[in-house]
Design an enzyme around this catalytic site. Structure first.
Site, PDB file in Angstrom:
ATOM      1  N   LYS A   1       0.813  -1.095   0.124  1.00 35.95           N
ATOM      2  CA  LYS A   1      -0.035  -0.040  -0.124  1.00 35.95           C
ATOM      3  C   LYS A   1       0.924   1.285   0.112  1.00 35.95           C
ATOM      4  O   LYS A   1       1.705   1.369   0.899  1.00 35.95           O
ATOM      5  CB  LYS A   1      -1.111   0.189   1.263  1.00 35.95           C
ATOM      6  CG  LYS A   1      -1.814   1.085   1.141  1.00 35.95           C
ATOM      7  CD  LYS A   1      -2.811   1.598   2.494  1.00 35.95           C
ATOM      8  CE  LYS A   1      -2.191   2.545   3.396  1.00 35.95           C
ATOM      9  NZ  LYS A   1      -2.027   3.893   2.750  1.00 35.95           N
TER      10      LYS A   1
ATOM     11  N   GLU B   1       9.866   1.110  10.215  1.00 34.34           N
ATOM     12  CA  GLU B   1      10.865   2.353  10.088  1.00 34.34           C
ATOM     13  C   GLU B   1      10.167   3.488  10.409  1.00 34.34           C
ATOM     14  O   GLU B   1       9.313   3.721   9.622  1.00 34.34           O
ATOM     15  CB  GLU B   1      11.556   2.347   8.821  1.00 34.34           C
ATOM     16  CG  GLU B   1      12.355   1.205   8.128  1.00 34.34           C
ATOM     17  CD  GLU B   1      13.839   1.273   8.573  1.00 34.34           C
ATOM     18  OE1 GLU B   1      14.057   2.084   9.473  1.00 34.34           O
ATOM     19  OE2 GLU B   1      14.587   0.420   8.308  1.00 34.34           O
TER      20      GLU B   1
ATOM     21  N   CYS C   1      12.555  11.455   7.716  1.00 31.42           N
ATOM     22  CA  CYS C   1      12.612  10.626   9.023  1.00 31.42           C
ATOM     23  C   CYS C   1      13.955  10.893   9.815  1.00 31.42           C
ATOM     24  O   CYS C   1      14.093  10.727  10.990  1.00 31.42           O
ATOM     25  CB  CYS C   1      12.304   9.122   8.791  1.00 31.42           C
ATOM     26  SG  CYS C   1      13.472   8.204   7.498  1.00 31.42           S
TER      27      CYS C   1
ATOM     28  N   GLU D   1       8.655  15.212  17.054  1.00 30.97           N
ATOM     29  CA  GLU D   1       9.036  15.156  15.447  1.00 30.97           C
ATOM     30  C   GLU D   1       8.230  16.223  14.793  1.00 30.97           C
ATOM     31  O   GLU D   1       6.972  16.036  14.922  1.00 30.97           O
ATOM     32  CB  GLU D   1       8.915  13.664  14.778  1.00 30.97           C
ATOM     33  CG  GLU D   1       9.467  13.625  13.524  1.00 30.97           C
ATOM     34  CD  GLU D   1       9.282  12.521  12.761  1.00 30.97           C
ATOM     35  OE1 GLU D   1       8.388  12.014  12.833  1.00 30.97           O
ATOM     36  OE2 GLU D   1      10.223  11.780  12.281  1.00 30.97           O
TER      37      GLU D   1
HETATM   38  P1  NAD Z   1       1.826   7.453   8.699  1.00 29.94           P
HETATM   39  O1  NAD Z   1       2.211   6.746   9.727  1.00 29.94           O
HETATM   40  O2  NAD Z   1       0.624   8.518   8.900  1.00 29.94           O
HETATM   41  O3  NAD Z   1       1.620   6.998   7.277  1.00 29.94           O
HETATM   42  C1  NAD Z   1       2.507   5.881   6.807  1.00 29.94           C
HETATM   43  C2  NAD Z   1       1.551   4.827   6.099  1.00 29.94           C
HETATM   44  O4  NAD Z   1       0.889   3.740   6.928  1.00 29.94           O
HETATM   45  C3  NAD Z   1       0.591   5.535   4.920  1.00 29.94           C
HETATM   46  O5  NAD Z   1       0.635   4.581   3.926  1.00 29.94           O
HETATM   47  C4  NAD Z   1      -0.664   5.129   5.743  1.00 29.94           C
HETATM   48  O6  NAD Z   1      -1.820   5.227   5.061  1.00 29.94           O
HETATM   49  C5  NAD Z   1      -0.573   3.918   6.693  1.00 29.94           C
HETATM   50  N1  NAD Z   1      -1.258   3.817   7.671  1.00 29.94           N
HETATM   51  C6  NAD Z   1      -1.994   5.052   8.655  1.00 29.94           C
HETATM   52  N2  NAD Z   1      -2.585   4.575   9.593  1.00 29.94           N
HETATM   53  C7  NAD Z   1      -2.570   3.189   9.457  1.00 29.94           C
HETATM   54  C8  NAD Z   1      -3.159   1.959  10.219  1.00 29.94           C
HETATM   55  N3  NAD Z   1      -4.106   2.063  11.439  1.00 29.94           N
HETATM   56  N4  NAD Z   1      -2.681   0.614   9.824  1.00 29.94           N
HETATM   57  C9  NAD Z   1      -1.873   0.619   8.805  1.00 29.94           C
HETATM   58  N5  NAD Z   1      -1.441   1.616   8.028  1.00 29.94           N
HETATM   59  C10 NAD Z   1      -1.975   2.859   8.471  1.00 29.94           C
HETATM   60  O7  NAD Z   1       3.117   8.510   8.486  1.00 29.94           O
HETATM   61  P2  NAD Z   1       3.078   9.436   7.140  1.00 29.94           P
HETATM   62  O8  NAD Z   1       2.341  10.795   7.501  1.00 29.94           O
HETATM   63  O9  NAD Z   1       2.694   8.729   5.512  1.00 29.94           O
HETATM   64  O10 NAD Z   1       4.587   9.597   7.111  1.00 29.94           O
HETATM   65  C11 NAD Z   1       5.515  10.535   7.736  1.00 29.94           C
HETATM   66  C12 NAD Z   1       6.096   9.743   9.219  1.00 29.94           C
HETATM   67  O11 NAD Z   1       6.989   8.563   8.596  1.00 29.94           O
HETATM   68  C13 NAD Z   1       6.838  10.442   9.871  1.00 29.94           C
HETATM   69  O12 NAD Z   1       6.974  10.157  11.314  1.00 29.94           O
HETATM   70  C14 NAD Z   1       8.309   9.755   9.548  1.00 29.94           C
HETATM   71  O13 NAD Z   1       9.492   9.797  10.777  1.00 29.94           O
HETATM   72  C15 NAD Z   1       8.032   8.303   9.202  1.00 29.94           C
HETATM   73  N6  NAD Z   1       8.988   8.031   8.220  1.00 29.94           N
HETATM   74  C16 NAD Z   1      10.048   7.133   8.550  1.00 29.94           C
HETATM   75  C17 NAD Z   1      11.043   6.565   7.807  1.00 29.94           C
HETATM   76  C18 NAD Z   1      11.799   5.614   8.116  1.00 29.94           C
HETATM   77  O14 NAD Z   1      12.731   5.086   7.135  1.00 29.94           O
HETATM   78  N7  NAD Z   1      12.082   5.589   9.395  1.00 29.94           N
HETATM   79  C19 NAD Z   1      10.879   7.127   6.470  1.00 29.94           C
HETATM   80  C20 NAD Z   1       9.864   7.799   5.983  1.00 29.94           C
HETATM   81  C21 NAD Z   1       8.905   8.432   6.757  1.00 29.94           C
END
Ligand code: NAD
Ligand code: MN
Length: 504
Positions: free
Chosen positions: A195, A271, A305, A402
């Site tokens: 997804k 991650e 991130c 963050e």
């Molecule tokens: P998010 O956690 O809101 O969403 C990430 C993904 O998870 C999206 O595809 C979203 O639709 C999905 N998601 C949301 N709720 C869910 C649920 N209940 N069950 C399963 N999936 C669900 O994060 P974001 O806003 O897309 O990205 C920003 C965050 O991601 C920041 O906190 C950043 O630090 C982190 N990030 C980490 C890394 C890493 O490698 N550590 C890389 C990129 C981003």
């Protein structure tokens, strides 16, 4: 399953002219199809808040179909049905096709995400191809071991693919996160239900079409766009998905782990977020440190991130560093992602814009000093000026949380022990950096920082061969490098009796 509409778009920009013509459906069993309930979701252009196009929006019924397609492919045309060399050859072709479509993919990424076209073209897309190529090389090289026990017995291990795996990725590096997920999973023989983020559904669909062209058998890769609460949750809690890899926020990471625990105890890698320290000592090369520290936080509009969002500067160079740092920050060019000169585009969404502005307000209220930025840039879209706060203490919210935007907090420090304590005073542990000309000090500090990555005299250096991931609440497991192969294999031990007599 019915066919789905296409997205046809003509780019007529200073950097790229060309037409994209691509399906917008769910990619299941090698076909682009509408979702079971026919729903769609809109993806937004963050430079102006307008709808770019809509794509099929899945739900749990679509995930069931995708899992069935993946399982069928796993049992018949992938997994142990094809040699490692065979998988490697397809992955190599896949990487080539991504490179061959560099401009188009970069333009789609830039349109959907708001990042500069020049950066998408120079970094995101080529790095995605490099990642697939790197793992192509591993496809026929991930073997087990023979383990000698005693002369009457022997044992060996097999690194078997897990089977059908689920992957959930964020919007900040859509095509690159896609490649980080696909590379190791496909090289080791797994089938995938993935997804993308609902904010950036486009490049994954274009890449899905390229996977067919590369010869990836139908059903090996399935892409289901949709929301986290429906599609993401269906993946994390599916009884027939044996592993879930998630990149995103720490909050959602917890949900994914809970869903995995309460369904089939699927294997989990996470991650997550960070609040990474960047420590600059008196003996650093100041101009270099200014340059890297600026890149460290403002690259990708702070939406990384591993962003170096907490900068610590030693008191002896503080004045000079800050003068040069502010001048550099104020020279950053914001604007249309398709203009050559643009470094910083808009934040991804209104929600993120509001969240970041909320953090800026809280910094001001709690008494930190706003040195530059803090306001909207321009009159439309989700642009925020690069923002620097000083006089930030470890109890301030902007020091702890963050922000995931172009906001950095700077803290002055006296000595090494004090700055290490402050750097580690966080629930996160994703990345960090140290700037010093003294190699003993740099290595000593690197050893004491609680984080999965330490950069010495640089920042944001990622490489497909080098593992990346978090300590503490920043995650579980490592992506990239040889380490990531273990995320997608189950180790089987086979014991063989040579001469030992039966026990009874
Ligand atoms: P998010 O956690 O809101 O969403 C990430 C993904 O998870 C999206 O595809 C979203 O639709 C999905 N998601 C949301 N709720 C869910 C649920 N209940 N069950 C399963 N999936 C669900 O994060 P974001 O806003 O897309 O990205 C920003 C965050 O991601 C920041 O906190 C950043 O630090 C982190 N990030 C980490 C890394 C890493 O490698 N550590 C890389 C990129 C981003
Ligand atoms: Mn978008």
């Amino acid at each position: 399953m019915s066919p789905c509409p296409v997205f046809k778009h003509t780019f007529d920009t200073p950097s790229f002219k060309g037409t994209v013509n691509m399906p917008t459906g769910l990619f299941i069993g090698g076909e682009f199809v509408a979702s079971v309930d026919g729903k769609t979701l809109d993806t937004i252009d963050p430079t102006n808040g307008k709808v770019i196009t809509s794509v099929s929006e899945g739900n749990s019924a679509d995930i069931d179909l995708a899992v069935d397609a993946a399982q069928k492919a796993y049992d018949t045309v992938w997994g142990e049905n094809v040699s490692g060399a065979g998988r490697g050859k397809i992955l190599m072709k896949f990487a080539e096709l991504i490179e061959a479509n560099l401009d188009e993919l970069a333009a789609l990424e830039s349109l959907d995400n708001g990042k500069a076209f020049s950066i998408a073209k120079g970094f995101d897309v080529p790095e995605a191809a490099a990642c697939l190529r790197y793992y192509a090389g591993f496809a026929d090289k991930d073997g087990g071991k023979v383990i000698n026990v005693d002369s009457s017995k022997m044992a060996y291990t097999r690194h078997e693919p897990i089977g059908v795996v689920g992957q959930i990725i964020p919007w900040n590096f859509p095509i690159l996160m896609l490649a980080w997920k696909l590379g190791p999973a496909l090289a080791t023989g797994n089938c995938i239900v993935l997804k993308p983020s609902e904010m950036t559904p486009l490049t994954a669909l274009r890449v899905a079409a390229l996977s067919l062209e590369a010869g990836l058998p139908k059903g090996v890769l399935n892409i289901v766009n949709g929301y986290g609460l429906t599609v993401g949750n269906a993946i994390a809690s599916h009884m027939k998905i044996l592993k879930v890899a998630f990149t995103g926020s720490t909050l959602v990471g917890r949900h994914v782990m809970k869903a995995a625990a309460s369904s089939n105890l699927k294997n989990v890698t996470l991650e997550l977020g960070g609040k990474s320290p960047n420590i600059i000592f008196d003996d650093a090369n100041i101009d270099e440190a200014v340059s890297w520290a600026c890149f460290g936080i403002f690259f990708n509009h702070g939406q990384a991130c591993c962003a170096g969002s907490r900068v610590f500067v030693q008191e002896g160079i503080y004045e000079e560093f800050m003068k040069k740092y502010l001048a550099k920050v104020e020279s950053l060019t914001l604007g249309d992602p398709f203009h050559e000169a643009t470094f910083q585009g808009p934040q991804i969404s209104q929600v993120q814009y509001d969240r970041i502005m909320g953090h800026i307000e809280s910094g001001k209220k709690e008494g930190a000093t706003l040195l530059t930025g803090g306001k909207r840039h321009g009159t439309e879209g989700f642009y925020i000026e690069p923002t620097v706060f000083s006089d930030v203490h470890s109890e301030h919210t902007i020091f702890k949380e963050e922000i995931f935007g172009p906001v950095v907090v700077v803290t002055k420090f006296k000595d090494e022990a004090a700055v290490i304590a402050l750097a580690n005073k966080t629930e996160y542990g994703l990345a960090s950096a140290v700037f010093s000309r003294d190699i003993s000090r740099a290595i000593g500090v690197a050893n004491k920082i609680h984080a999965g990555t330490v950069w010495v005299n640089c920042y944001n250096q990622l490489h497909t061969a080098i593992p990346f991931g978090g300590f503490k609440s920043s995650g579980i497991g490592r992506e990239l490098g040889e380490y990531a192969l273990a995320n997608y294999t189950s180790v089987k031990a086979v014991h063989i009796n040579l001469t030992a007599p039966g026990p009874m």
